[in-house]
Write an enzyme that holds these catalytic residues in place. Sequence first.
Site, PDB file in Angstrom:
ATOM      1  CG  HIS A   1     -11.250 -41.362  51.730  1.00 51.35           C
ATOM      2  ND1 HIS A   1     -10.402 -41.153  50.666  1.00 51.35           N
ATOM      3  CD2 HIS A   1     -12.499 -41.432  51.202  1.00 51.35           C
ATOM      4  CE1 HIS A   1     -11.115 -41.082  49.548  1.00 51.35           C
ATOM      5  NE2 HIS A   1     -12.378 -41.248  49.841  1.00 51.35           N
TER       6      HIS A   1
ATOM      7  CB  CYS B   1      -5.592 -44.273  49.077  1.00 57.23           C
ATOM      8  SG  CYS B   1      -4.694 -42.936  49.793  1.00 57.23           S
TER       9      CYS B   1
HETATM   10  N1  ARG Z   1      -6.798 -36.277  45.864  1.00 56.85           N
HETATM   11  C1  ARG Z   1      -7.496 -37.497  46.140  1.00 56.85           C
HETATM   12  C2  ARG Z   1      -8.905 -37.215  46.582  1.00 56.85           C
HETATM   13  O1  ARG Z   1      -9.123 -36.274  47.294  1.00 56.85           O
HETATM   14  C3  ARG Z   1      -6.760 -38.289  47.168  1.00 56.85           C
HETATM   15  C4  ARG Z   1      -7.404 -39.585  47.510  1.00 56.85           C
HETATM   16  C5  ARG Z   1      -6.610 -40.346  48.517  1.00 56.85           C
HETATM   17  N2  ARG Z   1      -7.284 -41.510  48.887  1.00 56.85           N
HETATM   18  C6  ARG Z   1      -7.568 -41.901  50.116  1.00 56.85           C
HETATM   19  N3  ARG Z   1      -8.243 -42.965  50.270  1.00 56.85           N
HETATM   20  N4  ARG Z   1      -7.229 -41.230  51.173  1.00 56.85           N
HETATM   21  O2  ARG Z   1      -9.842 -37.889  46.226  1.00 56.85           O
END
Ligand code: ARG
Length: 313
Positions: A199, A301
């Site tokens: 991300h 997040c």
């Molecule tokens: N387990 C979640 C996913 O993979 C974690 C999200 C974490 N969010 C972030 N913006 N890094 O979607």
Amino acid sequence: MTTIHTAGELDFQITELPELPPFDSVAMADPRDFDVEYAINPHMLDANGQLQKVDRVRAREQWEALRETLVGCGMKVEVEPALDRHPDFVFCANPGLPIPAGVLGDRPRWVPSRMASDRRAGEVEYWSGVFEGRGWKVEPLQGAAERFEGTGDGLWHPKRRLLWGGVGTRTSLEAWEELAGRYELPIVILGLRDPDLYHLDTCLAPLDERSCLWRPAAFDEDGQALVRALFEDPIEVSEEDAKQHFACNAFAPQPKGLQAPHVVVIQEGATRTRAELKARGFQVLEVETNEFLKSGGSVFCMKLAFASHEAPS
Ligand code: ARG
């Protein structure tokens, strides 16, 4: 407006862009059901390829400590109750993107995500209801974008009318093209290329108008040039700090009346990054989010930041 893909296309300076209200509020989601029940990013598996095991008691303690830290920074913090059968609900930055008042008209808008994984789809509906209830306009994507993960891949430039848009496994370019047109907004596109930093908020953390934390190797060449062109002081984060400690998932709160030096809330243990921040006069607040790192998330997040400006009645 269209999306911006290369530094050569830039025809403005950050300081020339209209100002936006500070994001002085955050929503957080109760971690009651937080767990690793499936693997949709590399962090969710351990060295043996098994699903990570979460200590729920520690997770709760870490989440509470983060909440208290954000309150202590002067942020307004609102907590939503747990959502049954949604172990990733705690990562509330992902199910949508807030468009603050002033971007298009004086009413804030909410763009619901199109999650890459069906397992997280229910979270989107939930959050759309929350913001609709606050009087925001809910404006779903209309076009063909396959994926869109809200504030996981969409980061507002602090206080300016500019959005950074990550494109990779979680968000498709078409989503940013549609939003740039609809909101007449410059959106700087950053191609993501490291599966561990999946991300945008795992490899770029805007701190204030002039500085950010970032992991250059996570971006393609054009993306690197864009970060260097628009941030006066992009602070490079080591591979270890970025991947082991999620240093680029840090958060710089913007409470009302914020005075320098700014605070940066960051996962503990990113020692090199901490030193870089302190050398620049940032106050570094370290928190433990180890249980959440097992799911591929940390400070940024675990909350959804927005401007508290309410809809006019
Ligand atoms: N387990 C979640 C996913 O993979 C974690 C999200 C974490 N969010 C972030 N913006 N890094 O979607």
